[in-house]
Design an enzyme around this catalytic site. Structure first.
Site, PDB file in Angstrom:
ATOM      1  N   GLU A 113       1.306  -1.281   0.423  1.00  0.00           N
ATOM      2  CA  GLU A 113       0.138   0.039   0.480  1.00  0.00           C
ATOM      3  C   GLU A 113       1.511   1.180  -0.165  1.00  0.00           C
ATOM      4  O   GLU A 113       1.641   1.306   0.349  1.00  0.00           O
ATOM      5  CB  GLU A 113      -1.073  -0.131   1.047  1.00  0.00           C
ATOM      6  CG  GLU A 113      -1.750  -0.918   1.056  1.00  0.00           C
ATOM      7  CD  GLU A 113      -2.167  -1.252   2.922  1.00  0.00           C
ATOM      8  OE1 GLU A 113      -2.583  -0.267   3.714  1.00  0.00           O
ATOM      9  OE2 GLU A 113      -2.892  -2.010   2.898  1.00  0.00           O
ATOM     10  N   LYS A 115       1.886   4.908   1.236  1.00  0.00           N
ATOM     11  CA  LYS A 115       2.349   5.159   2.696  1.00  0.00           C
ATOM     12  C   LYS A 115       1.811   6.866   2.920  1.00  0.00           C
ATOM     13  O   LYS A 115       2.438   7.661   2.632  1.00  0.00           O
ATOM     14  CB  LYS A 115       3.164   4.788   3.698  1.00  0.00           C
ATOM     15  CG  LYS A 115       3.454   5.293   4.760  1.00  0.00           C
ATOM     16  CD  LYS A 115       4.680   4.951   5.316  1.00  0.00           C
ATOM     17  CE  LYS A 115       5.311   5.074   6.752  1.00  0.00           C
ATOM     18  NZ  LYS A 115       5.219   6.425   7.590  1.00  0.00           N
ATOM     19  N   ASP A 117       0.966   9.828   3.530  1.00  0.00           N
ATOM     20  CA  ASP A 117       1.649  11.260   5.343  1.00  0.00           C
ATOM     21  C   ASP A 117       0.423  12.289   5.844  1.00  0.00           C
ATOM     22  O   ASP A 117       0.639  13.186   4.838  1.00  0.00           O
ATOM     23  CB  ASP A 117       2.834  11.992   4.183  1.00  0.00           C
ATOM     24  CG  ASP A 117       3.705  12.695   4.765  1.00  0.00           C
ATOM     25  OD1 ASP A 117       3.620  12.189   6.422  1.00  0.00           O
ATOM     26  OD2 ASP A 117       4.699  13.474   4.793  1.00  0.00           O
ATOM     27  N   GLU A 174      -5.848   6.847   7.860  1.00  0.00           N
ATOM     28  CA  GLU A 174      -4.771   7.730   8.739  1.00  0.00           C
ATOM     29  C   GLU A 174      -5.533   9.246   7.449  1.00  0.00           C
ATOM     30  O   GLU A 174      -6.584   9.511   6.328  1.00  0.00           O
ATOM     31  CB  GLU A 174      -3.385   7.962   7.086  1.00  0.00           C
ATOM     32  CG  GLU A 174      -2.258   8.767   7.205  1.00  0.00           C
ATOM     33  CD  GLU A 174      -1.736   8.361   8.176  1.00  0.00           C
ATOM     34  OE1 GLU A 174      -1.913   7.845   9.190  1.00  0.00           O
ATOM     35  OE2 GLU A 174      -0.713   9.467   8.256  1.00  0.00           O
ATOM     36  N   TYR A 226      -6.722   1.690   6.038  1.00  0.00           N
ATOM     37  CA  TYR A 226      -6.276   0.784   5.722  1.00  0.00           C
ATOM     38  C   TYR A 226      -6.416  -0.710   7.225  1.00  0.00           C
ATOM     39  O   TYR A 226      -5.387  -1.866   6.633  1.00  0.00           O
ATOM     40  CB  TYR A 226      -5.075   0.940   5.887  1.00  0.00           C
ATOM     41  CG  TYR A 226      -3.864   2.364   7.086  1.00  0.00           C
ATOM     42  CD1 TYR A 226      -3.998   1.091   8.073  1.00  0.00           C
ATOM     43  CD2 TYR A 226      -3.898   3.480   6.856  1.00  0.00           C
ATOM     44  CE1 TYR A 226      -3.316   2.287   9.438  1.00  0.00           C
ATOM     45  CE2 TYR A 226      -3.321   4.261   7.641  1.00  0.00           C
ATOM     46  CZ  TYR A 226      -2.946   3.315   9.439  1.00  0.00           C
ATOM     47  OH  TYR A 226      -2.575   4.489   9.953  1.00  0.00           O
ATOM     48  N   LYS A 313      10.679   4.481   2.613  1.00  0.00           N
ATOM     49  CA  LYS A 313      10.563   5.002   3.231  1.00  0.00           C
ATOM     50  C   LYS A 313      11.746   5.275   1.694  1.00  0.00           C
ATOM     51  O   LYS A 313      13.000   5.476   1.816  1.00  0.00           O
ATOM     52  CB  LYS A 313      11.045   6.126   4.340  1.00  0.00           C
ATOM     53  CG  LYS A 313      10.112   5.855   5.554  1.00  0.00           C
ATOM     54  CD  LYS A 313       9.124   6.686   5.861  1.00  0.00           C
ATOM     55  CE  LYS A 313       9.062   7.557   6.799  1.00  0.00           C
ATOM     56  NZ  LYS A 313       9.316   8.316   7.056  1.00  0.00           N
ATOM     57  N   CYS A 407      12.544  50.078   0.008  1.00  0.00           N
ATOM     58  CA  CYS A 407      11.140  49.127  -0.694  1.00  0.00           C
ATOM     59  C   CYS A 407      11.298  49.018  -2.505  1.00  0.00           C
ATOM     60  O   CYS A 407      11.611  49.988  -3.003  1.00  0.00           O
ATOM     61  CB  CYS A 407       9.872  49.576  -0.778  1.00  0.00           C
ATOM     62  SG  CYS A 407       8.170  48.639  -0.980  1.00  0.00           S
ATOM     63  N   CYS A 410       8.585  50.675  -4.016  1.00  0.00           N
ATOM     64  CA  CYS A 410       7.910  51.698  -4.033  1.00  0.00           C
ATOM     65  C   CYS A 410       9.588  53.364  -3.308  1.00  0.00           C
ATOM     66  O   CYS A 410       9.261  54.503  -3.445  1.00  0.00           O
ATOM     67  CB  CYS A 410       7.269  52.985  -3.213  1.00  0.00           C
ATOM     68  SG  CYS A 410       6.979  52.388  -1.693  1.00  0.00           S
ATOM     69  N   CYS A 425       8.022  47.254   4.788  1.00  0.00           N
ATOM     70  CA  CYS A 425       7.354  49.328   3.453  1.00  0.00           C
ATOM     71  C   CYS A 425       6.723  49.360   4.838  1.00  0.00           C
ATOM     72  O   CYS A 425       5.619  49.612   4.439  1.00  0.00           O
ATOM     73  CB  CYS A 425       7.270  48.936   2.773  1.00  0.00           C
ATOM     74  SG  CYS A 425       7.191  49.942   1.624  1.00  0.00           S
ATOM     75  N   CYS A 431       2.664  52.225  -1.426  1.00  0.00           N
ATOM     76  CA  CYS A 431       3.491  51.010  -2.479  1.00  0.00           C
ATOM     77  C   CYS A 431       2.622  50.319  -3.296  1.00  0.00           C
ATOM     78  O   CYS A 431       1.189  49.834  -2.483  1.00  0.00           O
ATOM     79  CB  CYS A 431       3.856  50.654  -0.200  1.00  0.00           C
ATOM     80  SG  CYS A 431       4.775  49.440  -1.163  1.00  0.00           S
TER      81      CYS A 431
HETATM   82  S1  IVH Z   1      -0.873   0.197   8.554  1.00  0.00           S
HETATM   83  C1  IVH Z   1       1.142  -1.482  12.976  1.00  0.00           C
HETATM   84  N1  IVH Z   1      -1.303   1.087   6.675  1.00  0.00           N
HETATM   85  O1  IVH Z   1       2.057   5.776   9.006  1.00  0.00           O
HETATM   86  C2  IVH Z   1       0.404  -0.454  12.418  1.00  0.00           C
HETATM   87  N2  IVH Z   1      -0.064   2.876   7.815  1.00  0.00           N
HETATM   88  O2  IVH Z   1       4.104   3.586  10.824  1.00  0.00           O
HETATM   89  C3  IVH Z   1      -0.291  -0.511  11.203  1.00  0.00           C
HETATM   90  N3  IVH Z   1       0.418   5.076   7.091  1.00  0.00           N
HETATM   91  O3  IVH Z   1       0.547   5.108  12.670  1.00  0.00           O
HETATM   92  C4  IVH Z   1      -0.013   0.382  10.710  1.00  0.00           C
HETATM   93  N4  IVH Z   1      -0.505   5.044   5.083  1.00  0.00           N
HETATM   94  O4  IVH Z   1      -0.341   6.575  10.797  1.00  0.00           O
HETATM   95  C5  IVH Z   1       0.097   1.547   8.082  1.00  0.00           C
HETATM   96  N5  IVH Z   1      -1.213   2.483   4.067  1.00  0.00           N
HETATM   97  C6  IVH Z   1      -0.754   2.681   5.170  1.00  0.00           C
HETATM   98  C7  IVH Z   1      -0.172   3.757   5.668  1.00  0.00           C
HETATM   99  C8  IVH Z   1       0.390   3.434   7.581  1.00  0.00           C
HETATM  100  C9  IVH Z   1       0.089   5.633   6.427  1.00  0.00           C
HETATM  101  C10 IVH Z   1       1.191   5.745   8.590  1.00  0.00           C
HETATM  102  C11 IVH Z   1       0.156   5.082  10.398  1.00  0.00           C
HETATM  103  C12 IVH Z   1       1.041   4.424  11.376  1.00  0.00           C
HETATM  104  C13 IVH Z   1       2.642   4.800  10.089  1.00  0.00           C
HETATM  105  C14 IVH Z   1       3.474   3.948  10.480  1.00  0.00           C
END
Ligand code: IVH
Length: 694
Positions: A113, A115, A117, A174, A226, A313, A407, A410, A425, A431
Site C-alpha cells: 500500500e 504510505k 503522510d 490516515e 487501512y 521510505k 522598498c 516604492c 515597507c 506603495c
Molecule cells: S499500517 C502497526 N498502512 O504510518 C501499524 N500505516 O509508522 C500499522 N500509515 O502510524 C499501520 N499509510 O499513521 C499502515 N497504508 C498504511 C499507512 C500507514 C500511512 C502511517 C500510520 C502509521 C505509520 C506507521
C-alpha cells in the site's frame, strides 16, 4: 409516507447519507452541489426546530458546530503501533528473509500500500454507527476528536452492513489534507502574510486540534482506511480486509496490490517512485504487509511494531541547482520576502524554478550568494526550499546577497519591527503592490467576493488609476463612460462588474471587516470582532485592551486593529464605504434596531437565497420576534422561497394557502435596508406591506 417532521427528517438523513456515499465512495454526483446544500439546509432547519430528533451522526454534523474546549484522552482498546522503517532495497530483502524464516518455509504473499503522510486515526463503530475517533497519541492513549472527524466527508457516519460481518469494529486509517486544499490554504496564508504551513501533514494535524469543528470542516480533510480490528470478522487475509472496509463504505485507496513475493514488491516500489506525485495526497513511502492474517499472528510483534509489516521510505527529493538571483516580493501588509530564482531543476514530479527563502536571517544562516550551487528540497514534497549552498564549489565571482534597505517597489526605507522576522515597507498608503494587494484581498472570494472584479481586473484598473483604495470600487458605477472605452470591457463584463459591486453592499459586516485587510485580522478574528461589537462604530471606539479580551483576539491583533482605526485615512475610508451603502454593522443591528414586528409569525425558509445565508435570515427573523418552523402547516405565516426550492414545499404551501414570499419581501418586512441604497425601508406603522405572491 405521511410528512411528519420525524419522517421528513429520517428521509432527508437517509438520502444525504446515500448521496455522500455515492459521491465519496463511488465518485458519482447524483445531484448538483446547490441541491445537496439545500437538502442539508432543510435537514438543519428541521433539527433546529426539533432538537429531540437530531442524531449525533446526522449528515449536518459534516459542517461542524460542536466546540471542544479540551480534548479528553482515552486509552486505546488495541495499541496503535508504528512500523519499522527501511530506506533501501537491501533492507527490504532482509525483511523478506526474516518473514521467510519466521514462517518456516510456508508459502506467503504480501500486500503493498502507499504510505499516506498524514495523521493516524482510530475510528470506533458500534452497531454500525461512528461513536468515537481517537488520535494515535503515544500509541496507548490518544485524544478524542470525534466532533472534528465527523466533519471529514469521506468518513461514513454509519456503515453499510457487509454480509456476515460484524458492525462493532475499530478502523484505523490516515487523516490527510488533500494537496489542492493544502495549496489553497497556503496561498491564502501567503496573501495574509501569515507563516506558511510546512507540509500537508502539519496542516492536517493542526486542523484536527482546532476547537471549533466548523473550522475543521472548512479544512476539507480526508481519510484512507487501512486496517480493521473486529472480534467477529470472518475474513482471513489483509487483502480481504481492505475489500471489506470498502464494502462497509469506508474510503480505501485503490492503489493497493497483492504481491506474490519480493520481486513484485520491488516492482511496486519502483512503479510508485514517481507515479505517487500524480496523486492528490502526499505519500512518503510504501507499506508492505504479509497478507495472510494467521501468518501475521504467527510472526507477531516486537515491543513497538509488527514483524509482519514494514515501511519503505522514499529518499527525500533533493536536487542541486544554481541560484540565479534573489527577488523581493512586497505583500499586502508590506512584508518584504525574498524569493530565490533558480536554474530549473526537476524535483518530486515538478520542475522547480523558484524557492522560498523566508527572510533575511535565513539567507545569512545559510550564507548564500548569487551564483552558488544550492541544495533544494521539497519540504513535505510541496514547497521547495533551499537547505544549503555547496561551499566547496562556490564560484569566485559569487556575489553576497545584499538585503535591500529600501522598498523594491516604492523606494521607502524599510523597517524591522522588533520580534518580527519580516522586514516591512511602512508606506501603507502609497506603495503600489500593497495597494493592489489590498484591493485584491477586498474583492477575493472569502471577503466581498465581487463577481467580475478578479485579481487581474483589479491590477488593470489600478494601473489605469481607476482604483486606489477599496472605496474607489464604489465609484466605478458612476464612471461607466470611462469603463466602456477600455479594451476587453464589453457591455456584458461591465454589467457583470456593476452587478457584483451592487451585490457586495449586502455582504455581511464580518466579511467587510475581513476585507479591509487590517493586519492580523483574518476571517475568524473578523467574525469574532463583528459578533462582539456588532458595528464598526463600536469597534472603532473600543480600547485595545478591551478588544484583546475577545476570544481568539489577543493583544497583538487588538493593537494592530486599534492602530488602524486611529488613522485618519481609515476613518475617511469607512465614511466613504458607509456612504456607498456597504454593511458596517451586523444585519438587523443599527440602523434598524431589532423589533417585535414579526411577533406571532412563523416562517419556513427554503432554497438558496441571494443576499443572505439561511442562518442570517433565521437570526434576523428571530431578532424581530418571529419563529422558524421546519415544516409547512396551515398555521404557518409565510414560506420564504429561495432559488431551487423543492416543488413539494411549494405545492403544499399553495394547497394550504400559505403565502409564499421572496427574500426581498422578507427583508422589507423587517425594514432592513438592502441594496440599492435608498430602497425605501417600510416606515413606522404596523402595517405589513403588499407582498409579491407567486
Ligand atoms: S499500517 C502497526 N498502512 O504510518 C501499524 N500505516 O509508522 C500499522 N500509515 O502510524 C499501520 N499509510 O499513521 C499502515 N497504508 C498504511 C499507512 C500507514 C500511512 C502511517 C500510520 C502509521 C505509520 C506507521
Amino acid at each position: 409516507m405521511s410528512d411528519t417532521p420525524a419522517h421528513r427528517l429520517a428521509a432527508l438523513t437517509e438520502r444525504l447519507h446515500y448521496l455522500n456515499h455515492q459521491y465519496y465512495q463511488n465518485d458519482v454526483s447524483e445531484v448538483s452541489d446547490p441541491e445537496f446544500d439545500a437538502l442539508l439546509a432543510e435537514l438543519a432547519a428541521l433539527e433546529a426546530a426539533h432538537p429531540g430528533l437530531a442524531s449525533p451522526n446526522s449528515p449536518t454534523q459534516r459542517v461542524g458546530g460542536a466546540v471542544t474546549k479540551q480534548f479528553a484522552t482515552v486509552p486505546h482498546r488495541y495499541p496503535m503501533l508504528s512500523l519499522g522503517n527501511t530506506y533501501s532495497e537491501d533492507d527490504l530483502r532482509e525483511f523478506d528473509e526474516r518473514v521467510q524464516k519466521g514462517l518456516e518455509g510456508a508459502p506467503y504473499a504480501y500486500v503493498c500500500e502507499l504510505k499516506f503522510d498524514g495523521v493516524a486515526m482510530s475510528l470506533r463503530y458500534e452497531n454500525g454507527q461512528l461513536t468515537q475517533a481517537v488520535t494515535r497519541g503515544d500509541g496507548s492513549r490518544g485524544d478524542v476528536v470525534t466532533a472534528n472527524v465527523r466533519t471529514i466527508r469521506p468518513v461514513p457516519l454509519h456503515l453499510r452492513p457487509a454480509p456476515n460481518q460484524p458492525l462493532d469494529l475499530e478502523v484505523r486509517g490516515e487523516v490527510f489534507m488533500p494537496l489542492p486544499v493544502f495549496a489553497e490554504l497556503n496561498a491564502e496564508r501567503e496573501a495574509n502574510d501569515e507563516a506558511l504551513l510546512a507540509n500537508p501533514r502539519n496542516a492536517a494535524s493542526g486542523a484536527l486540534k482546532l476547537q471549533d469543528s466548523a473550522q475543521v470542516a472548512a479544512r476539507k480533510l480526508s481519510l484512507f482506511a487501512y486496517s480493521l480490528l473486529a472480534p467477529g470478522r470472518t475474513f482471513g487475509s489483509h487483502s480481504e480486509t481492505l475489500e471489506a472496509l470498502a464494502d462497509y463504505g469506508l474510503p480505501v485507496s485503490k492503489t493497493w496490490r497483492r504481491c506474490a513475493g519480493l520481486a513484485e514488491v520491488l516492482a511496486f516500489v519502483h512503479e510508485w517512485d514517481k507515479k505517487r506525485f500524480t496523486l492528490p495526497v502526499a505519500t512518503d513511502g510504501i507499506v508492505i504487509k504479509v497478507d495472510d492474517l494467521r501468518q501475521q499472528d504467527q510472526l507477531g510483534y516486537t515491543a513497538k511494531s509488527p514483524r509482519w509489516a514494514i515501511a519503505y521510505k522514499y529518499p527525500a527529493e533533493a536536487g542541486r541547482t544554481r541560484l540565479l538571483a534573489v527577488e523581493y516580493n512586497v505583500g499586502r501588509t508590506g512584508a518584504v520576502t525574498p524569493v530565490a530564482v533558480l536554474a530549473p531543476v526537476p524535483l518530486a514530479g515538478t520542475v522547480v524554478r523558484r524557492a522560498t527563502l523566508h527572510n533575511a536571517q535565513q539567507i545569512a544562516v545559510l550564507d548564500l550568494r548569487v551564483g552558488d550551487l544550492v541544495l533544494v528540497e521539497k519540504g513535505g514534497e510541496i514547497i521547495p526550499k533551499i537547505t544549503g549552498a555547496v561551499l566547496a564549489e562556490r564560484p569566485a565571482e559569487a556575489v553576497p546577497i545584499a538585503y535591500p534597505t529600501a522598498c523594491p517597489a516604492c523606494g521607502t526605507a524599510l523597517v524591522r519591527t522588533e520580534g518580527e522576522a519580516h522586514i516591512r515597507c511602512p508606506n501603507e498608503r502609497g506603495c503600489p503592490p500593497q495597494l493592489k494587494a489590498r484591493l485584491e484581498h477586498y474583492v477575493s472570494r472569502k471577503a466581498l467576493n465581487i463577481d467580475g472584479l478578479g485579481a487581474e481586473t483589479v491590477g488593470r484598473f489600478f494601473d489605469l488609476n481607476l482604483l486606489r483604495t477599496v472605496a474607489d470600487i464604489y465609484t466605478l458605477p458612476a464612471r461607466r463612460a470611462e469603463l466602456v472605452t477600455l479594451e476587453r470591457m464589453g457591455e456584458k463584463s461591465i454589467a457583470n462588474l456593476l452587478a457584483g459591486i451592487e451585490k457586495s453592499k449586502a455582504a455581511p459586516f464580518d466579511k467587510v471587516l475581513f476585507g479591509l485587510g487590517i493586519r492580523h485580522v483574518g476571517e475568524t478574528v473578523a467574525r469574532k470582532l463583528a459578533a462582539h461589537y456588532r458595528s464598526i462604530e463600536n469597534l472603532a471606539a473600543a480600547p485595545a485592551a478591551e478588544m484583546a479580551a475577545v476570544p481568539e483576539v489577543g493583544g497583538i491583533i487588538a493593537e494592530a486593529a486599534a492602530a488602524w482605526f486611529r488613522q485618519p485615512e481609515s476613518q475617511q475610508l469607512l465614511e466613504q464605504l458607509r456612504v456607498a451603502g456597504v454593511q458596517l454593522a451586523l444585519m438587523g443591528e443599527a440602523p434598524a434596531p431589532a423589533s417585535d414586528r414579526l411577533a406571532g409569525k412563523t416562517f419556513v425558509l427554503s432554497g438558496v437565497f441571494e443576499h443572505h445565508s439561511r442562518e442570517e435570515l433565521q437570526r434576523l427573523i428571530e431578532a424581530h420576534g418571529g419563529k422558524i418552523s421546519g415544516s409547512i402547516s396551515k398555521k404557518l405565516s409565510y414560506l420564504v422561497a429561495g432559488e431551487n426550492m423543492g416543488p413539494a414545499k411549494r405545492e403544499k404551501a399553495l394547497a394550504l394557502k400559505v403565502p409564499i414570499i421572496a427574500e426581498n419581501d422578507l427583508l422589507e418586512l423587517l425594514a432592513v435596508p438592502t441594496a440599492p441604497p435608498g430602497a425605501a425601508p417600510i416606515g413606522g406603522g404596523d402595517e405589513v406591506p403588499q407582498l409579491s405572491l407567486f
